[in-house]
Design an enzyme around this catalytic site. Structure first.
Site, PDB file in Angstrom:
ATOM      1  N   HIS A   1       0.794  -1.222   0.035  1.00 33.96           N
ATOM      2  CA  HIS A   1      -0.024  -0.081   0.074  1.00 33.96           C
ATOM      3  C   HIS A   1       0.863   1.294  -0.109  1.00 33.96           C
ATOM      4  O   HIS A   1       1.583   1.366   1.156  1.00 33.96           O
ATOM      5  CB  HIS A   1      -0.900  -0.035   1.279  1.00 33.96           C
ATOM      6  CG  HIS A   1      -2.185  -0.877   1.137  1.00 33.96           C
ATOM      7  ND1 HIS A   1      -3.374  -0.745   1.719  1.00 33.96           N
ATOM      8  CD2 HIS A   1      -2.169  -2.174   0.411  1.00 33.96           C
ATOM      9  CE1 HIS A   1      -4.298  -1.552   1.145  1.00 33.96           C
ATOM     10  NE2 HIS A   1      -3.356  -2.544   0.615  1.00 33.96           N
TER      11      HIS A   1
ATOM     12  N   TYR B   1       4.034   6.400  10.005  1.00 32.08           N
ATOM     13  CA  TYR B   1       3.174   5.586   9.365  1.00 32.08           C
ATOM     14  C   TYR B   1       3.900   4.322   8.815  1.00 32.08           C
ATOM     15  O   TYR B   1       3.858   3.108   8.987  1.00 32.08           O
ATOM     16  CB  TYR B   1       1.669   5.773   8.568  1.00 32.08           C
ATOM     17  CG  TYR B   1       0.798   4.879   8.543  1.00 32.08           C
ATOM     18  CD1 TYR B   1      -0.379   4.835   9.528  1.00 32.08           C
ATOM     19  CD2 TYR B   1       0.724   3.678   7.616  1.00 32.08           C
ATOM     20  CE1 TYR B   1      -1.223   3.943   9.355  1.00 32.08           C
ATOM     21  CE2 TYR B   1      -0.225   2.706   7.692  1.00 32.08           C
ATOM     22  CZ  TYR B   1      -1.207   2.936   8.535  1.00 32.08           C
ATOM     23  OH  TYR B   1      -2.380   2.007   8.396  1.00 32.08           O
TER      24      TYR B   1
ATOM     25  N   PRO C   1      -4.418   0.888  18.483  1.00 24.39           N
ATOM     26  CA  PRO C   1      -4.003   0.313  17.122  1.00 24.39           C
ATOM     27  C   PRO C   1      -4.285   1.318  16.190  1.00 24.39           C
ATOM     28  O   PRO C   1      -4.052   0.872  14.831  1.00 24.39           O
ATOM     29  CB  PRO C   1      -5.285  -0.903  17.301  1.00 24.39           C
ATOM     30  CG  PRO C   1      -6.341  -0.447  18.149  1.00 24.39           C
ATOM     31  CD  PRO C   1      -5.468   0.175  19.277  1.00 24.39           C
TER      32      PRO C   1
ATOM     33  N   LYS D   1       0.566  -0.201  15.097  1.00 26.91           N
ATOM     34  CA  LYS D   1       2.128  -0.310  15.337  1.00 26.91           C
ATOM     35  C   LYS D   1       2.563  -1.493  16.128  1.00 26.91           C
ATOM     36  O   LYS D   1       3.613  -1.750  16.397  1.00 26.91           O
ATOM     37  CB  LYS D   1       2.728   1.088  15.917  1.00 26.91           C
ATOM     38  CG  LYS D   1       2.541   2.337  15.408  1.00 26.91           C
ATOM     39  CD  LYS D   1       3.752   2.256  14.362  1.00 26.91           C
ATOM     40  CE  LYS D   1       3.891   3.080  13.264  1.00 26.91           C
ATOM     41  NZ  LYS D   1       4.362   2.690  11.910  1.00 26.91           N
TER      42      LYS D   1
HETATM   43  P1  RFL Z   1       1.416 -11.520  21.428  1.00 30.10           P
HETATM   44  O1  RFL Z   1       1.271 -11.755  20.090  1.00 30.10           O
HETATM   45  O2  RFL Z   1       0.456 -11.309  22.467  1.00 30.10           O
HETATM   46  O3  RFL Z   1       2.309 -12.998  21.851  1.00 30.10           O
HETATM   47  C1  RFL Z   1       2.282 -13.418  23.035  1.00 30.10           C
HETATM   48  C2  RFL Z   1       2.448 -14.963  23.072  1.00 30.10           C
HETATM   49  O4  RFL Z   1       2.770 -15.474  24.409  1.00 30.10           O
HETATM   50  C3  RFL Z   1       1.703 -16.459  24.576  1.00 30.10           C
HETATM   51  N1  RFL Z   1       1.883 -16.254  26.408  1.00 30.10           N
HETATM   52  C4  RFL Z   1       2.573 -17.413  27.115  1.00 30.10           C
HETATM   53  N2  RFL Z   1       3.422 -18.371  26.516  1.00 30.10           N
HETATM   54  C5  RFL Z   1       3.998 -19.222  27.395  1.00 30.10           C
HETATM   55  N3  RFL Z   1       3.621 -19.056  28.803  1.00 30.10           N
HETATM   56  C6  RFL Z   1       2.761 -17.992  29.340  1.00 30.10           C
HETATM   57  N4  RFL Z   1       2.892 -17.926  30.565  1.00 30.10           N
HETATM   58  C7  RFL Z   1       2.265 -17.116  28.114  1.00 30.10           C
HETATM   59  N5  RFL Z   1       1.417 -15.927  28.543  1.00 30.10           N
HETATM   60  C8  RFL Z   1       1.066 -16.029  27.141  1.00 30.10           C
HETATM   61  C9  RFL Z   1       0.388 -15.885  24.165  1.00 30.10           C
HETATM   62  O5  RFL Z   1      -0.411 -17.082  23.842  1.00 30.10           O
HETATM   63  C10 RFL Z   1       0.850 -15.440  22.745  1.00 30.10           C
HETATM   64  O6  RFL Z   1       1.168 -16.467  22.017  1.00 30.10           O
HETATM   65  O7  RFL Z   1       2.520 -10.443  21.614  1.00 30.10           O
HETATM   66  P2  RFL Z   1       3.904  -9.932  20.862  1.00 30.10           P
HETATM   67  O8  RFL Z   1       4.620 -10.986  20.197  1.00 30.10           O
HETATM   68  O9  RFL Z   1       4.603  -8.914  21.564  1.00 30.10           O
HETATM   69  O10 RFL Z   1       2.992  -9.275  19.518  1.00 30.10           O
HETATM   70  C11 RFL Z   1       2.415  -8.035  19.657  1.00 30.10           C
HETATM   71  C12 RFL Z   1       1.350  -7.917  18.681  1.00 30.10           C
HETATM   72  O11 RFL Z   1       0.552  -9.367  18.749  1.00 30.10           O
HETATM   73  C13 RFL Z   1       0.469  -7.027  19.048  1.00 30.10           C
HETATM   74  O12 RFL Z   1       0.985  -5.683  19.484  1.00 30.10           O
HETATM   75  C14 RFL Z   1      -0.526  -6.492  17.687  1.00 30.10           C
HETATM   76  O13 RFL Z   1      -1.363  -7.511  17.477  1.00 30.10           O
HETATM   77  C15 RFL Z   1      -1.234  -5.246  17.782  1.00 30.10           C
HETATM   78  N6  RFL Z   1      -1.973  -4.589  16.818  1.00 30.10           N
HETATM   79  C16 RFL Z   1      -1.466  -4.292  15.615  1.00 30.10           C
HETATM   80  N7  RFL Z   1      -0.075  -4.245  15.482  1.00 30.10           N
HETATM   81  C17 RFL Z   1       0.404  -3.617  14.368  1.00 30.10           C
HETATM   82  O14 RFL Z   1       1.573  -3.699  14.273  1.00 30.10           O
HETATM   83  N8  RFL Z   1      -0.316  -3.234  13.349  1.00 30.10           N
HETATM   84  C18 RFL Z   1      -1.796  -3.633  13.337  1.00 30.10           C
HETATM   85  O15 RFL Z   1      -2.426  -3.123  12.232  1.00 30.10           O
HETATM   86  C19 RFL Z   1      -2.232  -3.693  14.522  1.00 30.10           C
HETATM   87  N9  RFL Z   1      -3.698  -4.113  14.477  1.00 30.10           N
HETATM   88  C20 RFL Z   1      -3.271  -4.928  16.897  1.00 30.10           C
HETATM   89  C21 RFL Z   1      -4.199  -4.471  15.670  1.00 30.10           C
HETATM   90  C22 RFL Z   1      -3.947  -5.646  18.048  1.00 30.10           C
HETATM   91  C23 RFL Z   1      -5.273  -5.806  17.929  1.00 30.10           C
HETATM   92  N10 RFL Z   1      -5.783  -6.367  19.113  1.00 30.10           N
HETATM   93  C24 RFL Z   1      -6.826  -7.528  18.994  1.00 30.10           C
HETATM   94  C25 RFL Z   1      -5.217  -6.309  20.309  1.00 30.10           C
HETATM   95  C26 RFL Z   1      -5.520  -4.549  15.845  1.00 30.10           C
HETATM   96  C27 RFL Z   1      -6.191  -5.361  16.664  1.00 30.10           C
HETATM   97  C28 RFL Z   1      -7.453  -5.386  16.726  1.00 30.10           C
HETATM   98  C1  PHB Z   2      -5.770  -4.129  10.089  1.00 28.32           C
HETATM   99  O1  PHB Z   2      -6.046  -5.111  11.174  1.00 28.32           O
HETATM  100  O2  PHB Z   2      -5.926  -4.275   9.125  1.00 28.32           O
HETATM  101  C2  PHB Z   2      -5.421  -2.680  11.002  1.00 28.32           C
HETATM  102  C3  PHB Z   2      -5.520  -2.727  12.218  1.00 28.32           C
HETATM  103  C4  PHB Z   2      -5.173  -1.292  12.864  1.00 28.32           C
HETATM  104  C5  PHB Z   2      -4.733  -0.387  11.789  1.00 28.32           C
HETATM  105  C6  PHB Z   2      -4.798  -0.557  10.395  1.00 28.32           C
HETATM  106  C7  PHB Z   2      -5.163  -1.904  10.232  1.00 28.32           C
HETATM  107  O3  PHB Z   2      -4.566   0.894  12.179  1.00 28.32           O
END
Ligand code: RFL
Ligand code: PHB
Length: 395
Positions: A74, A389, A297, A301
């Site tokens: 993108h 971004y 979110p 990031k």
């Molecule tokens: P994770 O992905 O939460 O992974 C942590 C892992 O640890 C496990 N765990 C354990 N394992 C062993 N023993 C234990 N005691 C444990 N306790 C927990 C868990 O099961 C899990 O598998 O953390 P990590 O690796 O730091 O990654 C972070 C990202 O997942 C998170 O920041 C992103 O998903 C945030 N986020 C976004 N980030 C982006 O860069 N771009 C995006 O567009 C974006 N959109 C989002 C998002 C997060 C969202 N939600 C649902 C929180 C959109 C959403 C809706």
């Molecule tokens: C996505 O899940 O596609 C997503 C989440 C947060 C953003 C942008 C895209 O800011």
């Protein structure tokens, strides 16, 4: 049973898996412990936007083949307000940089495949239950295997990559950690639906009724978010209500194609918060990713920041193990926190600019709209959005 490794990694999210692969490629051994099953982590729908540098890093690690093929590049996003779209052209504003839309669970799958073929051990359904001797020579991680038996790993270091709800951060004595937190009075209701994306690029909408975001995962799968009140129950959002509200907020009179509805494959609510725990190291435990920080979110990031942390950590371990130079480990927390706070700043700015705040007086609403108009019309202001971004250079 006791085993030994150089680095015990807790958590098989983007942070833990990227770290394990970087360490393997540097010749450092690790074991990854993950509380969930492989299929759970490979199907957990979350982030979708990869910064320019994240894509380059994954490709340089040999984990980017499918990402290059299937990821959607993108070159910009749209800000929708005042009844029309205002495009922020990343490629023009950042000398050719872009982001790639590729689901977090796809990144996770690719990393697990790469680690499995490299023979790096990942124990699924193996929650870490206690960390020991964080200040000693050989730290320990106690975990329970899928059959319920307990084991201890003795390690040179522990990488706490276990997300916001993990156990690693809590293993640090409370007096040694300072927590900075900011809550928002709303969350995001997100769906994944089997329908063509509303637009080719992401649309961030500021509407009187609240924020809406149009994203996608493929030409046939759309990812959509609506701002909802904090603490909202999913039951309050039957599918029809979601689609009706989305249409109202996207204000289809703006032009462009209308929303095409389709079966909703997944629905969830994410609270919005900013959170930082400092420092990101205690003794031989290093926190990385969501275990140490959460960003709202709106700036896309979280996953990128998690991967940026472990890139710093992997380099620090490499210097420590092969050059007898521990300065990278000593400066790990400070190095990461500079990026973390800049990312908090950007994510909070995007969040404040794009959401509806119920407590806003008409004066504040007008200032918010003025900010959007300024960002959309001034090249330096759009450039500020664009360079953050697509991602600032790594430390
Ligand atoms: P994770 O992905 O939460 O992974 C942590 C892992 O640890 C496990 N765990 C354990 N394992 C062993 N023993 C234990 N005691 C444990 N306790 C927990 C868990 O099961 C899990 O598998 O953390 P990590 O690796 O730091 O990654 C972070 C990202 O997942 C998170 O920041 C992103 O998903 C945030 N986020 C976004 N980030 C982006 O860069 N771009 C995006 O567009 C974006 N959109 C989002 C998002 C997060 C969202 N939600 C649902 C929180 C959109 C959403 C809706
Ligand atoms: C996505 O899940 O596609 C997503 C989440 C947060 C953003 C942008 C895209 O800011």
């Amino acid at each position: 049973m006791k085993s030994r490794t150089q680095v015990a990694i807790v958590g098989a999210g983007p942070a833990g898996l990227t770290l394990a692969l970087l360490l393997h490629q540097a010749g450092i051994e690790s074991i990854v412990l993950e509380s969930r099953s492989r299929s759970y982590v490979e199907n957990r729908v979350r982030a979708g936007v990869l910064e320019h540098g994240t894509v380059e890093l994954l490709c340089s690690m040999g984990a980017g083949e499918r990402l290059r093929r299937e990821g959607l590049k993108h070159g910009g996003i749209a800000l929708r307000f005042d009844g029309k779209d205002h495009r922020i052209d990343f490629e023009d504003l950042t000398s050719g940089k872009s982001v790639t839309v590729y689901g977090q669970q796809e990144v996770v799958k690719d990393l697990i495949t790469a680690l499995s073929s490299a023979g790096v051990p990942i124990a699924f359904e193996a929650p870490a239950i206690a960390l020991g001797d964080l200040d000693g020579e050989h730290v320990t991680v106690r975990y329970r295997d899928a059959g319920g038996a307990e084991h201890t790993i003795e390690a040179g270091y522990i990488a706490g990559c276990d997300g916001f709800h993990g156990i690693c951060r809590d293993a640090i004595p409370p007096g040694a950690l300072t927590v900075y937190e900011h809550g928002y009075p709303f969350g995001w209701l997100g769906i994944l639906a089997q329908s063509p994306p509303v637009s080719e690029e992401l649309i961030y909408t500021n509407h009187e009724r609240g924020f809406a975001l149009v994203s996608m995962r493929s030409p046939t799968i759309t990812r959509l978010y609506l701002q909802c009140p904090a603490g909202e129950e999913l039951a309050a959002w039957p599918d029809d209500r979601f689609w009706t509200e989305l249409r109202l907020r996207l204000d289809s009179d703006c032009g462009g194609p209308d929303v095409v509805t389709g079966p909703i494959l997944q629905k969830g609510i994410t609270p919005m918060r900013g959170f930082v725990a400092e420092p990101m190291r205690h003794g031989r435990l290093f926190l990385a990713g969501d275990a140490a920080h959460i960003v709202p979110p709106t700036g896309a990031k979280g996953m990128n920041l998690a991967i940026a942390d472990v890139r710093v950590l992997a380099r620090a371990f490499e210097a420590h193990y092969f050059k007898n130079d521990s300065s990278g480990l000593d400066s790990y927390s400070d190095t990461c926190l500079r990026r973390v706070w800049n990312t908090q700043r950007f994510s909070s700015w995007m969040t404040r600019m794009l959401h509806r705040f119920d407590g806003h007086a008409p004066f504040e609403r007008r200032v918010q709209l003025a900010e959007l108009r300024y960002v959309a019309s001034s090249r330096p202001a759009s450039q500020t959005l664009a360079e953050n971004y697509v991602g600032l250079p790594f430390a």
